[in-house]
Structure formats: C-alpha cells, structure tokens
Write an enzyme that holds these catalytic residues in place. Structure first.
Site, PDB file in Angstrom:
ATOM      1  N   VAL A  68       0.888  -1.040   0.065  1.00 56.35           N
ATOM      2  CA  VAL A  68       0.153  -0.024   0.112  1.00 56.35           C
ATOM      3  C   VAL A  68       0.880   1.186   0.179  1.00 56.35           C
ATOM      4  O   VAL A  68       0.673   2.290  -0.584  1.00 56.35           O
ATOM      5  CB  VAL A  68      -1.063  -0.102   1.117  1.00 56.35           C
ATOM      6  CG1 VAL A  68      -0.336  -0.062   2.564  1.00 56.35           C
ATOM      7  CG2 VAL A  68      -2.108   1.091   0.966  1.00 56.35           C
ATOM      8  N   GLY A 100       4.091   1.647  -1.218  1.00 54.73           N
ATOM      9  CA  GLY A 100       4.874   1.866  -2.523  1.00 54.73           C
ATOM     10  C   GLY A 100       3.939   2.236  -3.506  1.00 54.73           C
ATOM     11  O   GLY A 100       4.219   3.092  -4.291  1.00 54.73           O
ATOM     12  N   ASN A 116       7.345  -5.245  -8.564  1.00 52.25           N
ATOM     13  CA  ASN A 116       6.988  -6.017  -7.534  1.00 52.25           C
ATOM     14  C   ASN A 116       7.393  -7.444  -7.673  1.00 52.25           C
ATOM     15  O   ASN A 116       7.424  -8.072  -8.798  1.00 52.25           O
ATOM     16  CB  ASN A 116       5.312  -5.899  -7.334  1.00 52.25           C
ATOM     17  CG  ASN A 116       5.008  -6.427  -5.885  1.00 52.25           C
ATOM     18  OD1 ASN A 116       5.206  -5.368  -5.051  1.00 52.25           O
ATOM     19  ND2 ASN A 116       4.412  -7.472  -5.912  1.00 52.25           N
ATOM     20  N   ALA A 159      10.951  -3.958   5.948  1.00 53.94           N
ATOM     21  CA  ALA A 159      12.219  -3.567   6.693  1.00 53.94           C
ATOM     22  C   ALA A 159      12.866  -5.045   7.047  1.00 53.94           C
ATOM     23  O   ALA A 159      12.164  -6.286   7.440  1.00 53.94           O
ATOM     24  CB  ALA A 159      12.013  -2.726   7.774  1.00 53.94           C
ATOM     25  N   ASN A 183      10.592   1.300   7.249  1.00 54.36           N
ATOM     26  CA  ASN A 183      10.687   1.505   8.750  1.00 54.36           C
ATOM     27  C   ASN A 183      12.241   0.698   9.037  1.00 54.36           C
ATOM     28  O   ASN A 183      11.917   0.057   9.752  1.00 54.36           O
ATOM     29  CB  ASN A 183       9.759   1.306   9.382  1.00 54.36           C
ATOM     30  CG  ASN A 183       8.907   2.371   9.751  1.00 54.36           C
ATOM     31  OD1 ASN A 183       9.317   3.558   9.351  1.00 54.36           O
ATOM     32  ND2 ASN A 183       7.647   2.229  10.029  1.00 54.36           N
ATOM     33  N   SER A 210       6.793   9.052   6.736  1.00 54.58           N
ATOM     34  CA  SER A 210       5.446   9.215   7.700  1.00 54.58           C
ATOM     35  C   SER A 210       4.403   9.681   7.085  1.00 54.58           C
ATOM     36  O   SER A 210       4.142  10.481   6.185  1.00 54.58           O
ATOM     37  CB  SER A 210       5.920   9.989   8.970  1.00 54.58           C
ATOM     38  OG  SER A 210       4.693   9.742   9.756  1.00 54.58           O
ATOM     39  N   GLY A 224       1.340   7.229   6.770  1.00 60.67           N
ATOM     40  CA  GLY A 224       0.593   6.273   6.381  1.00 60.67           C
ATOM     41  C   GLY A 224      -0.077   6.115   5.013  1.00 60.67           C
ATOM     42  O   GLY A 224       0.649   6.850   4.310  1.00 60.67           O
ATOM     43  N   LYS A 274      13.180   8.910  11.885  1.00 63.27           N
ATOM     44  CA  LYS A 274      11.762   8.447  11.966  1.00 63.27           C
ATOM     45  C   LYS A 274      11.525   7.565  12.895  1.00 63.27           C
ATOM     46  O   LYS A 274      10.393   7.314  13.522  1.00 63.27           O
ATOM     47  CB  LYS A 274      11.838   7.435  10.504  1.00 63.27           C
ATOM     48  CG  LYS A 274      10.474   6.811  10.290  1.00 63.27           C
ATOM     49  CD  LYS A 274       9.325   7.583  10.199  1.00 63.27           C
ATOM     50  CE  LYS A 274       7.929   7.126  10.473  1.00 63.27           C
ATOM     51  NZ  LYS A 274       7.618   5.800   9.953  1.00 63.27           N
ATOM     52  N   HIS A 313      10.610   9.719  15.858  1.00 64.26           N
ATOM     53  CA  HIS A 313       9.172   9.940  15.390  1.00 64.26           C
ATOM     54  C   HIS A 313       8.221   8.993  16.112  1.00 64.26           C
ATOM     55  O   HIS A 313       7.090   9.500  16.711  1.00 64.26           O
ATOM     56  CB  HIS A 313       8.947  10.473  13.886  1.00 64.26           C
ATOM     57  CG  HIS A 313       7.748  10.312  13.438  1.00 64.26           C
ATOM     58  ND1 HIS A 313       6.820   9.399  13.266  1.00 64.26           N
ATOM     59  CD2 HIS A 313       7.063  11.437  13.087  1.00 64.26           C
ATOM     60  CE1 HIS A 313       5.570   9.573  12.939  1.00 64.26           C
ATOM     61  NE2 HIS A 313       5.559  10.803  12.646  1.00 64.26           N
ATOM     62  N   ASN A 314       8.405   8.009  15.638  1.00 66.90           N
ATOM     63  CA  ASN A 314       7.465   6.780  16.124  1.00 66.90           C
ATOM     64  C   ASN A 314       7.214   6.570  17.547  1.00 66.90           C
ATOM     65  O   ASN A 314       6.419   6.207  18.149  1.00 66.90           O
ATOM     66  CB  ASN A 314       8.054   5.447  15.190  1.00 66.90           C
ATOM     67  CG  ASN A 314       7.495   5.173  13.697  1.00 66.90           C
ATOM     68  OD1 ASN A 314       7.260   6.340  13.184  1.00 66.90           O
ATOM     69  ND2 ASN A 314       7.221   4.240  13.244  1.00 66.90           N
ATOM     70  N   GLU A 336       5.244   9.185  18.815  1.00 71.00           N
ATOM     71  CA  GLU A 336       3.819   8.649  18.371  1.00 71.00           C
ATOM     72  C   GLU A 336       3.459   7.675  19.161  1.00 71.00           C
ATOM     73  O   GLU A 336       2.205   8.029  19.624  1.00 71.00           O
ATOM     74  CB  GLU A 336       4.161   8.135  16.843  1.00 71.00           C
ATOM     75  CG  GLU A 336       2.847   7.381  16.327  1.00 71.00           C
ATOM     76  CD  GLU A 336       3.306   6.546  14.943  1.00 71.00           C
ATOM     77  OE1 GLU A 336       3.524   7.313  14.110  1.00 71.00           O
ATOM     78  OE2 GLU A 336       2.900   5.367  15.033  1.00 71.00           O
ATOM     79  N   TYR A 337       4.040   6.743  19.708  1.00 77.20           N
ATOM     80  CA  TYR A 337       3.547   5.930  20.769  1.00 77.20           C
ATOM     81  C   TYR A 337       3.259   6.601  22.086  1.00 77.20           C
ATOM     82  O   TYR A 337       2.371   6.326  22.544  1.00 77.20           O
ATOM     83  CB  TYR A 337       4.733   4.879  21.228  1.00 77.20           C
ATOM     84  CG  TYR A 337       4.816   3.704  20.059  1.00 77.20           C
ATOM     85  CD1 TYR A 337       4.853   3.674  18.972  1.00 77.20           C
ATOM     86  CD2 TYR A 337       5.002   2.569  20.865  1.00 77.20           C
ATOM     87  CE1 TYR A 337       5.036   2.528  18.137  1.00 77.20           C
ATOM     88  CE2 TYR A 337       5.325   1.298  20.143  1.00 77.20           C
ATOM     89  CZ  TYR A 337       5.288   1.467  18.759  1.00 77.20           C
ATOM     90  OH  TYR A 337       5.505   0.235  17.967  1.00 77.20           O
ATOM     91  N   HIS A 354      32.319   1.837  45.118  1.00 82.20           N
ATOM     92  CA  HIS A 354      32.494   2.391  43.901  1.00 82.20           C
ATOM     93  C   HIS A 354      32.772   3.804  44.091  1.00 82.20           C
ATOM     94  O   HIS A 354      32.852   4.314  42.996  1.00 82.20           O
ATOM     95  CB  HIS A 354      31.071   2.363  43.232  1.00 82.20           C
ATOM     96  CG  HIS A 354      30.704   0.914  42.985  1.00 82.20           C
ATOM     97  ND1 HIS A 354      31.277   0.051  41.816  1.00 82.20           N
ATOM     98  CD2 HIS A 354      29.818  -0.050  43.472  1.00 82.20           C
ATOM     99  CE1 HIS A 354      30.824  -1.150  42.012  1.00 82.20           C
ATOM    100  NE2 HIS A 354      29.774  -1.186  42.909  1.00 82.20           N
TER     101      HIS A 354
HETATM  102  C1  6PG Z   1       4.154   6.702  10.172  1.00 86.15           C
HETATM  103  C2  6PG Z   1       3.980   5.441  11.098  1.00 86.15           C
HETATM  104  C3  6PG Z   1       4.072   4.025  10.726  1.00 86.15           C
HETATM  105  C4  6PG Z   1       4.230   2.841  11.230  1.00 86.15           C
HETATM  106  C5  6PG Z   1       2.893   2.793  12.355  1.00 86.15           C
HETATM  107  C6  6PG Z   1       2.583   1.450  12.778  1.00 86.15           C
HETATM  108  O1  6PG Z   1       4.763   7.275  10.712  1.00 86.15           O
HETATM  109  O2  6PG Z   1       3.391   6.633   9.174  1.00 86.15           O
HETATM  110  O3  6PG Z   1       4.905   5.598  12.243  1.00 86.15           O
HETATM  111  O4  6PG Z   1       5.381   4.151   9.795  1.00 86.15           O
HETATM  112  O5  6PG Z   1       4.138   1.558  10.793  1.00 86.15           O
HETATM  113  O6  6PG Z   1       2.677   3.667  13.058  1.00 86.15           O
HETATM  114  O7  6PG Z   1       3.568   1.110  13.729  1.00 86.15           O
HETATM  115  P1  6PG Z   1       3.268   0.024  14.980  1.00 86.15           P
HETATM  116  O8  6PG Z   1       2.755  -0.998  14.369  1.00 86.15           O
HETATM  117  O9  6PG Z   1       4.646  -0.039  15.774  1.00 86.15           O
HETATM  118  O10 6PG Z   1       2.215   0.748  16.018  1.00 86.15           O
END
Ligand code: 6PG
Length: 469
Positions: free
Chosen positions: A13, A15, A33, A77, A103, A129, A131, A184, A187-188, A191-192, A453
């Site tokens: 999706v 690519g 592909n 990856a 990633n 990033s 999606g 990146k 960034h993730n 994101e978490y 120590h």
């Molecule tokens: C982005 C996201 C993406 C990542 C998903 C899922 O920036 O578009 O970070 O790259 O794959 O967020 O990550 P997890 O499966 O680890 O939640």
C-alpha cells in the site's frame, strides 16, 4: 521509448501510493513487484494514459530508468532490503541513487551505507510518515545518507511531500548515514507516547464520568480546535464516533484491548538506554502495549487483585477541563523527551541534526503532526542549542500554568485505580528535571557501601570512599 524518472520496488500500500503520488506530480514511474500480478493490478487500476511503466524483472526496471537511476525500495524492513540490494546491484552503476523508504532499523541503514560506499551507488535511508493517505497525498519525508543523492532527489521529494501551513514542503536532508531512519524511529517513539497519553485521557474520562464513546468524541473534537489540535486527536474523535454496523455499538467498544507493535517504539527506548537519554514516557507507552497484550493474564488478575472501589465525586466539567490541560502538559513533556533523545543522538552518532528543521518537517503529513510542532519549530529556531525543550520560554509558561492540572488528573487516576503510566512518567520526568537535588546522593552512598564504587562530594573536589561499617 520514454524512460522513467524513478522506480518503485514493492507495491504494497505504501509503495503503490507513493508511486501514484510521483505520477500525479508529473513524473514517470517504473513499477516493480516481486509478484508480477500485483504490478499488473496497479497498472490496471490506474487506467490508461498514466505515466506508469510496468516492469517484470529488476533488469527490466533498471533498463527503464533515466540515469542516474533513482530507485525507491518499499519492501519489508529487514532481510528483504538486503536481498533486494544484492539483487539490484548487478544492474546499477556509479551515481545511481538507491533509497530505502521502509521503517528500517537505523543501524541496518548505517551498515548498508557503509557496504555501498565504495561502489559509487548513492544510498539514502529515508523515513516516511503519514500512512497510506500521506503516501498518496503528501507524506513527511526524512531522507538521510548521501548528500549528493539529496541534491538529485530534492526537487522530486519536495513535490510529493506534504506542505506545511506556510507552504514549505515537509522534507529536508536529515543527516549522514542512518540519520533519516534514526529520526523516523524517534518520530515513532513520540507517536507511541502521544497515542498512550490520549488513550489514558480517554480511559480516565470514561471511568470517572461514565461517558459513552460518542460523548467522548465530542470532547476530543472540541479539543482539536485549540492548542491540542493534531492528527492523532482528530482521528481519536473520528474513531470514538464510529458505530459498528453489526452490533450498533461504538466500534471502539468492541475492539480487543491488545495493542500490537512492529518495533519502532521499542527501538527508540532501547536506543535511548544505549546512549543514556531519558525517555520514560516513550518507554511507558511501549510497556503499556506489552501489558495490554497480556489479556488473559489481566483477566485472571482482575478477579484476584484488589484496587480502589470508588466513584468520582467531583465536577465533571472541571475534570474535562483538567484533562485537557494535563494532556497538553504531558504531550509537551513527551515531545521534550523525544527531542532530547535526538539532540543526544546527534552528538553520539555525529548526525548534525537540526532540531528546528526536524520539527518543521513534522508540521504536516506525518502521524504526529500537530499545532504544537509549530511552537517547537519556533523554539529551536530561536535557540538552536536549547538543551531541553522544557526550558524554552513558551513551554516553560505552558507547563507553569498546567502542571497542577497534570498532578490533579494523575491523582484522580490513582484514586480510581486507572493506570496512568504515560502521564505519571511525564510528570515525574518534569519534576526530576526541575529538581536541583535528587536522591542520587543516597544511591551513590549505597554503591560505595556495597561495592566501594566511590562518590564525589558537594563541598569538595575529588573522589571519595568511606569505610561504612
Ligand atoms: C508513520 C507510522 C508508521 C508505522 C505505524 C505502525 O509514521 O506513518 O509511524 O510508519 O508503521 O505507526 O507502527 P506500530 O505497528 O509499531 O504501531
């Protein structure tokens, strides 16, 4: 015959959508592909009169590319990237540009960069990033590696990237070797943390006030109009509003509460430990995903482990107000941790990261895009050597007026037995960072006691050891 400006390898999706994004922006794109069927389907779905060239071997792909060749790998990856590089090598020449847009773990990118260094092939590890939608309409792009490659790629990448409010494309050269994938990864991690903080806020309001998902959706939608405005808050409101057609219940209520992960958040925490940067809120987010996955254990524990049996007695409007302040405060602290990690990594790996530029290219297109990122950009533009984001005047003030709310919200969570691991770690980080004195003196004394120590003193230079007994 017309040759393509870029080749895309791997038509999953991401690519597929990136290929269409390049094509829409006027570029000819060669597609490849592993399974030819997929390539044919992408071509058929796109329809005729498109600037797309289907190729069915890597040799054919490379023969159909303008020189220097530009190839974007969008494969899984890990080993698949190494395999693809090995398979492509015979058809590539010096000056060709190879981009890994997955990633990938940044150390893998460092290794691949090193392996290709003497071949003349210009290697780029690029974080992407946003999606599926971002890939198609404008992602945030974080290319690192070869600077010569960046010069070749810049016009194309600037075209396909998301545009920030001021029209600036959300892409810039990040730094050498694995810098793009490193950024990146962080960034993730952010994101978490952001997702975890939002989830805790949702959980607390649900428990304390007994609000339904659609009611909570309205709260998040309203918050999205102000300082919390962000993609993640926006989609939270949309998710909470969604009704399951089969059960007529809010869909979120019937989704299994086990969060999965593909590893980038975990890598962020692992690397932070390696280089000695504190990112407790990112780690808390990873830990909470791990705990969430123990559904069966949690079900059993819920029957035997006791907790408070309390209901919230306070004013609901006030709690909603506090939660908004607490979410914003903890979000600032989580971003400060992520930016602090980037600052440290930049020194550790000699990446030369420009934190203002990183914040700037996250303003649009990516998953963590948020109004807050404009303020972070300004803070680093104003003070490029800022040691911690929390010290920037705007954030100092934002926290001065909100840390009380964060304390209150955590207290309510504790009283009700709602786990607030993200928010608690954010507040603890804030309190630790602003402490002129931490109890590490005691830890040093203990270390000296049991292991000789040694310790240093506040009142004198030198290294000391005490015979404690
Ligand atoms: C982005 C996201 C993406 C990542 C998903 C899922 O920036 O578009 O970070 O790259 O794959 O967020 O990550 P997890 O499966 O680890 O939640």
């Amino acid at each position: 015959m017309r040759k393509a400006d870029i080749g895309v390898v791997g038509l999953g999706v991401m690519g597929h959508n990136l290929a269409l994004n390049f094509e829409r922006n006027g570029y000819w794109v060669a597609l490849y592909n592993r399974t030819a069927e997929k390539t044919r389907k992408v071509l058929a779905d796109a329809g005729p009169e498109r600037r797309l060239i289907g190729t069915f071997s890597l040799e054919e792909l490379c023969a159909n590319l303008e020189r220097p060749r530009r190839i974007l790998l969008m494969v899984q990856a890990g080993q698949a990237v190494d395999d693809m590089i090995t398979s492509l090598r015979p058809f590539l020449q010096s000056g060709d540009v190879l981009i890994d847009g997955g990633n990938s773990y940044f150390q893998d990118t460092e290794r691949r960069h090193e392996a290709l260094k003497d071949t003349g092939i210009l290697y780029v590890g690029m974080g992407i990033s946003g999606g599926e939608e971002g890939a198609l309409w404008g992602p945030s792009l974080m290319p690192g590696g070869s600077v010569e490659a960046w010069k070749i790629l810049a016009p194309m990448l600037q075209k396909i990237a998301a545009k920030a409010e001021d029209g600036e494309p959300c892409v810039d050269y990040i730094g050498p070797r694995g810098a793009g994938h490193y950024v990146k990864m962080v960034h993730n991690g952010i994101e978490y943390a952001d997702m975890q903080l939002i989830a805790e806020t949702y959980d607390l309001l649900r428990h304390a006030l007994g609000l339904s998902a659609p009611q909570l959706a309205e709260i998040f939608a309203e918050w999205n109009q102000g300082e919390l405005q962000s993609y993640l808050i926006q989609i939270t409101a949309e998710v909470l509003r969604k009704i399951d057609e089969e059960t007529a219940q809010p869909l979120v209520d019937v989704i299994l509460d086990e969060a999965q992960q593909k590893g980038t958040g975990k890598w962020t925490s692992q690397n932070a430990l390696d280089i000695g940067a504190a990112v407790p809120t990112i780690s808390a987010a990873v830990d909470m995903r791990i705990l969430s996955a123990l559904k069966q254990e949690r079900l059993q524990a819920s029957r035997v482990l006791s907790g408070p049996i309390r209901t919230f007695q306070g004013d609901s409007t006030h709690l909603i107000h506090l939660a908004r302040q607490a979410l914003y405060a903890s979000k600032i602290i989580a971003y400060a941790q992520g930016m602090g990690l980037l600052r440290q990594a930049s020194q550790e790996y000699e990446y030369g990261l420009k934190l203002d530029r990183l914040a700037a290219i996250w303003r649009a297109g990516c998953i963590i895009r948020a109004r807050l990122l404009s303020n972070i950009t300004l803070a680093y533009e104003h003070e490029p050597d800022l040691v911690n984001l929390l010290l920037a005047p705007a954030f100092r003030e934002a926290l001065a007026s909100r840390h009380h709310a964060l304390r209150e919200v955590i207290k309510i969570g504790i009283e009700l037995g709602v786990p607030m691991m993200g928010m608690s770690t954010a507040l603890a980080y804030y309190d630790a960072y602003r402490s002129a004195r931490l109890p590490a003196n005691l830890i040093q004394a203990q270390r000296d006691y049991f292991g000789a120590h040694t310790y240093r003193r506040l009142d004198r230079e030198g290294i000391f050891h005490t015979q404690w007994t």
